[in-house]
Structures are given as C-alpha cells and as structure tokens.
Design a protein around this motif. Structure first.
Motif, PDB file in Angstrom:
ATOM      1  N   GLY A 108      89.621  84.771 -31.460  1.00 58.69           N
ATOM      2  CA  GLY A 108      88.392  85.534 -31.591  1.00 58.69           C
ATOM      3  C   GLY A 108      88.458  86.881 -30.916  1.00 58.69           C
ATOM      4  O   GLY A 108      89.456  87.242 -30.275  1.00 58.69           O
ATOM      5  N   ALA A 109      87.372  87.637 -31.056  1.00 62.13           N
ATOM      6  CA  ALA A 109      87.273  88.971 -30.473  1.00 62.13           C
ATOM      7  C   ALA A 109      85.809  89.291 -30.205  1.00 62.13           C
ATOM      8  O   ALA A 109      84.916  88.835 -30.937  1.00 62.13           O
ATOM      9  CB  ALA A 109      87.877  90.011 -31.407  1.00 62.13           C
ATOM     10  N   ARG A 110      85.573  90.059 -29.148  1.00 68.05           N
ATOM     11  CA  ARG A 110      84.224  90.525 -28.836  1.00 68.05           C
ATOM     12  C   ARG A 110      84.291  91.964 -28.349  1.00 68.05           C
ATOM     13  O   ARG A 110      85.224  92.342 -27.636  1.00 68.05           O
ATOM     14  CB  ARG A 110      83.561  89.657 -27.751  1.00 68.05           C
ATOM     15  N   LEU A 111      83.296  92.752 -28.739  1.00 69.60           N
ATOM     16  CA  LEU A 111      83.172  94.113 -28.214  1.00 69.60           C
ATOM     17  C   LEU A 111      82.318  94.047 -26.960  1.00 69.60           C
ATOM     18  O   LEU A 111      81.168  93.603 -27.002  1.00 69.60           O
ATOM     19  CB  LEU A 111      82.528  95.031 -29.249  1.00 69.60           C
ATOM     20  N   MET A 112      82.891  94.470 -25.829  1.00 71.66           N
ATOM     21  CA  MET A 112      82.248  94.330 -24.535  1.00 71.66           C
ATOM     22  C   MET A 112      81.988  95.706 -23.910  1.00 71.66           C
ATOM     23  O   MET A 112      82.687  96.683 -24.194  1.00 71.66           O
ATOM     24  CB  MET A 112      83.130  93.519 -23.593  1.00 71.66           C
ATOM     25  N   THR A 113      80.978  95.750 -23.045  1.00 71.73           N
ATOM     26  CA  THR A 113      80.698  96.943 -22.248  1.00 71.73           C
ATOM     27  C   THR A 113      80.578  96.536 -20.788  1.00 71.73           C
ATOM     28  O   THR A 113      80.280  95.375 -20.471  1.00 71.73           O
ATOM     29  CB  THR A 113      79.404  97.637 -22.709  1.00 71.73           C
ATOM     30  N   ALA A 114      80.782  97.488 -19.890  1.00 71.57           N
ATOM     31  CA  ALA A 114      80.715  97.184 -18.458  1.00 71.57           C
ATOM     32  C   ALA A 114      80.311  98.420 -17.669  1.00 71.57           C
ATOM     33  O   ALA A 114      80.597  99.552 -18.072  1.00 71.57           O
ATOM     34  CB  ALA A 114      82.063  96.666 -17.949  1.00 71.57           C
ATOM     35  N   ILE A 115      79.650  98.177 -16.551  1.00 76.85           N
ATOM     36  CA  ILE A 115      79.350  99.203 -15.566  1.00 76.85           C
ATOM     37  C   ILE A 115      79.974  98.769 -14.247  1.00 76.85           C
ATOM     38  O   ILE A 115      79.785  97.625 -13.805  1.00 76.85           O
ATOM     39  CB  ILE A 115      77.839  99.396 -15.367  1.00 76.85           C
ATOM     40  N   VAL A 116      80.722  99.671 -13.625  1.00 74.35           N
ATOM     41  CA  VAL A 116      81.379  99.381 -12.349  1.00 74.35           C
ATOM     42  C   VAL A 116      80.926 100.408 -11.315  1.00 74.35           C
ATOM     43  O   VAL A 116      80.957 101.614 -11.580  1.00 74.35           O
ATOM     44  CB  VAL A 116      82.912  99.435 -12.471  1.00 74.35           C
ATOM     45  N   VAL A 117      80.521  99.931 -10.152  1.00 74.66           N
ATOM     46  CA  VAL A 117      80.158 100.806  -9.030  1.00 74.66           C
ATOM     47  C   VAL A 117      81.111 100.514  -7.878  1.00 74.66           C
ATOM     48  O   VAL A 117      81.231  99.362  -7.436  1.00 74.66           O
ATOM     49  CB  VAL A 117      78.702 100.592  -8.580  1.00 74.66           C
ATOM     50  N   GLU A 118      81.797 101.550  -7.390  1.00 70.79           N
ATOM     51  CA  GLU A 118      82.711 101.423  -6.252  1.00 70.79           C
ATOM     52  C   GLU A 118      82.247 102.353  -5.135  1.00 70.79           C
ATOM     53  O   GLU A 118      82.008 103.540  -5.383  1.00 70.79           O
ATOM     54  CB  GLU A 118      84.136 101.771  -6.673  1.00 70.79           C
ATOM     55  N   VAL A 119      82.141 101.807  -3.940  1.00 73.39           N
ATOM     56  CA  VAL A 119      81.671 102.573  -2.784  1.00 73.39           C
ATOM     57  C   VAL A 119      82.742 102.536  -1.695  1.00 73.39           C
ATOM     58  O   VAL A 119      83.127 101.457  -1.229  1.00 73.39           O
ATOM     59  CB  VAL A 119      80.350 102.014  -2.231  1.00 73.39           C
ATOM     60  N   ALA A 120      83.225 103.710  -1.287  1.00 74.39           N
ATOM     61  CA  ALA A 120      84.209 103.809  -0.208  1.00 74.39           C
ATOM     62  C   ALA A 120      83.468 103.792   1.125  1.00 74.39           C
ATOM     63  O   ALA A 120      83.056 104.836   1.623  1.00 74.39           O
ATOM     64  CB  ALA A 120      85.037 105.076  -0.356  1.00 74.39           C
ATOM     65  N   PHE A 121      83.316 102.611   1.716  1.00 72.77           N
ATOM     66  CA  PHE A 121      82.564 102.518   2.964  1.00 72.77           C
ATOM     67  C   PHE A 121      83.452 102.676   4.192  1.00 72.77           C
ATOM     68  O   PHE A 121      82.948 102.867   5.301  1.00 72.77           O
ATOM     69  CB  PHE A 121      81.796 101.194   3.023  1.00 72.77           C
ATOM     70  N   ARG A 122      84.752 102.622   4.018  1.00 75.52           N
ATOM     71  CA  ARG A 122      85.727 102.892   5.075  1.00 75.52           C
ATOM     72  C   ARG A 122      86.884 103.672   4.467  1.00 75.52           C
ATOM     73  O   ARG A 122      87.055 103.710   3.253  1.00 75.52           O
ATOM     74  CB  ARG A 122      86.250 101.591   5.688  1.00 75.52           C
ATOM     75  N   GLN A 123      87.708 104.245   5.318  1.00 69.19           N
ATOM     76  CA  GLN A 123      88.851 105.001   4.837  1.00 69.19           C
ATOM     77  C   GLN A 123      89.744 104.157   3.935  1.00 69.19           C
ATOM     78  O   GLN A 123      90.225 104.614   2.903  1.00 69.19           O
ATOM     79  CB  GLN A 123      89.667 105.536   6.021  1.00 69.19           C
ATOM     80  N   HIS A 124      89.975 102.905   4.323  1.00 68.33           N
ATOM     81  CA  HIS A 124      90.889 102.031   3.594  1.00 68.33           C
ATOM     82  C   HIS A 124      90.183 101.000   2.717  1.00 68.33           C
ATOM     83  O   HIS A 124      90.858 100.177   2.082  1.00 68.33           O
ATOM     84  CB  HIS A 124      91.814 101.291   4.570  1.00 68.33           C
ATOM     85  N   TRP A 125      88.848 101.013   2.681  1.00 70.49           N
ATOM     86  CA  TRP A 125      88.140  99.935   2.004  1.00 70.49           C
ATOM     87  C   TRP A 125      87.067 100.438   1.048  1.00 70.49           C
ATOM     88  O   TRP A 125      86.321 101.360   1.385  1.00 70.49           O
ATOM     89  CB  TRP A 125      87.479  99.004   3.027  1.00 70.49           C
TER      90      TRP A 125
END
Length: 257
Positions: free
Chosen positions: A197-214
C-alpha cells in the motif's frame, strides 16, 4: 617587516553558532564532519533512535545520511535515510529526503515482516538561531506480511502464526475484528497475502535548541483522507490501538556534535 598571519576558516563563534543550529529533521543538512543522535518516543513507534552524519555536497547541494531504528515491540524496523538541501538562504531552506528499510518480529517465527520507503520534500524556517519549524509532505510506501501463507488448509510447518492469524484461518475470530482487518486490507481473505500500500502523508516538526549540544523536538504527522494501515491495528499487533488513528505524535531530543 613582520607579516601578520591572516586567520582562515570559521571563527570560534561561527563554529559554535553552526553547531547550535544543527537539526536532524529540517531541510538544512548537516555540514561535513557534523553528526546528530536522536532519541524519541511516541505513537505508533514507542521507541525511536537515529544517527545522522554530514556527508558533504553533491554538486552544489548539501547531503547527509544516517540510520534509524524504531519499534512498537511487536515489530522492529531498521532504515537507511538521506537528505539533500536544494536551497538554503537564511532563514529559509528547502530540500528532499528519503528512507528505505525493513522490519520483522524479533521474537518467535510468526513470519511478520515489512519493507518500506518514504520519499518526500520539506521546507524549513529557522528563527533566532534556536527554533526550526519544518513542514513535510511525503509518500509512504510499504509491503507488509502479517501472517504466514495459508495453503491447502494449513500454515507452513516451521511457522508459528499468531493467535489472530490462526483464529482467522479456522473461522473463530470475532466478527468485529475480522471486519476491521478486512476493511484495512481492502477485502476478505487477504490477510494471508502481502499487504502492499501507499499513503500521502504530511508532518510538522518543531526543533528547539535549548542547549549548545541539545535540541528538543516534536513531530506531528498524519494523512488526510487516507485509509487505515493494517500494521497499526491492535487486532494484528497487540501494542497498537484498536483503530489506526492516522494522526501520530513523537517527542524526543537530539544530541549534536
């Protein structure tokens, strides 16, 4: 006269700023020599982990690649993934990405397995050097086997079918479960065939740099007007919900180096 040595390459401040702005899910790929490790949890995959490594450029386009492991315990998947940045001018970036992998039931011999691929595009907007919001649209393709083949009234002798597969074969599976399975697979009697099968998908991603390495991240994805996927039904895979929600959430963290 003494000639002063002119410094070359990025300054220490630029290097730190580059590291802080790294993302695992955005349209901007990792520079050569940079890497990220992701840890996450959510639904439908309760455990998620990935490693991404900057691979330089292909022509004028940034490129990175990695591996991803995900599991909902009844099945565990391993995939290769890659991203290509097509346009990058702060604060906007745009690119394409893809994954290719497979999975199986790690315990027993139920013969449940899958092969899958995602192919899509993404656009990202980065603000304050610390927050990246990404929109994605992609085609999710799969070929799943939920039960061993059932021929001439019997399963292969070396197989160990799940209770659901056995009950469906001998006619003792409850009518509501049978109906949910048949609907998801597109018809009666298809449980013992490969589910492609197949599906057309959408997504929203939020990334927050709360530390230098994280980074902290959240992914909300789903498909409008898309059919259920049988692999996400509790009738076939116990850790799942009774019906495929078709709206999924994952939360996690990224270590950048």
């Amino acid at each position: 006269a003494v000639l002063e040595k002119i410094p070359t390459g990025p300054t220490a401040a630029e290097t730190l700023r580059e590291q802080r702005g790294l993302t695992s899910f955005g349209a901007r790929t990792l520079p050569l020599g940079r890497s990220t490790i992701d840890f996450g949890s959510g639904y439908p995959y309760y455990v998620n982990g990935a490693i991404t490594v900057g691979a330089g450029t292909i022509g004028n386009f940034g490129f990175d690649a990695g591996v991803e492991l995900r599991s909902y315990f009844a099945r565990t998947d391993l995939a290769m993934k890659a991203r290509l940045t097509l346009y990058d001018k702060a604060p906007f970036s745009m690119g394409v990405y893809g994954t290719l992998g497979g999975g199986t039931d790690l315990l027993g011999n139920s013969e449940r397995n899958t092969a899958f691929s995602d192919v899509g595009g993404q656009v990202s907007l980065t603000g304050l050097g610390a927050v990246t919001v990404t929109g994605k649209a992609y085609l999710n393709l799969w070929s799943d086997r939920h039960c061993p083949e059932f021929k001439d009234g019997a399963f292969p002798s070396e197989s160990d079918p799940t209770d659901t597969c056995a009950a469906y074969a001998n006619g003792t599976l409850g009518p509501s479960s049978r109906e949910r399975i048949d609907t998801a697979l597109g018809g009666a009697g298809k449980l013992f065939e490969r589910d492609v099968g197949a599906r057309l998908m959408t997504a929203i991603v939020v990334e927050v740099a709360f530390r230098q390495h994280w980074n902290l991240w959240a992914i909300v994805e789903g498909g409008l007007f898309q059919s259920e996927r049988a692999a996400f039904l509790s009738d076939l895979y116990a850790p799942m919900l009774q019906e495929d929600a078709r709206r999924y959430l994952r939360l996690g963290a990224t270590y950048k180096f």
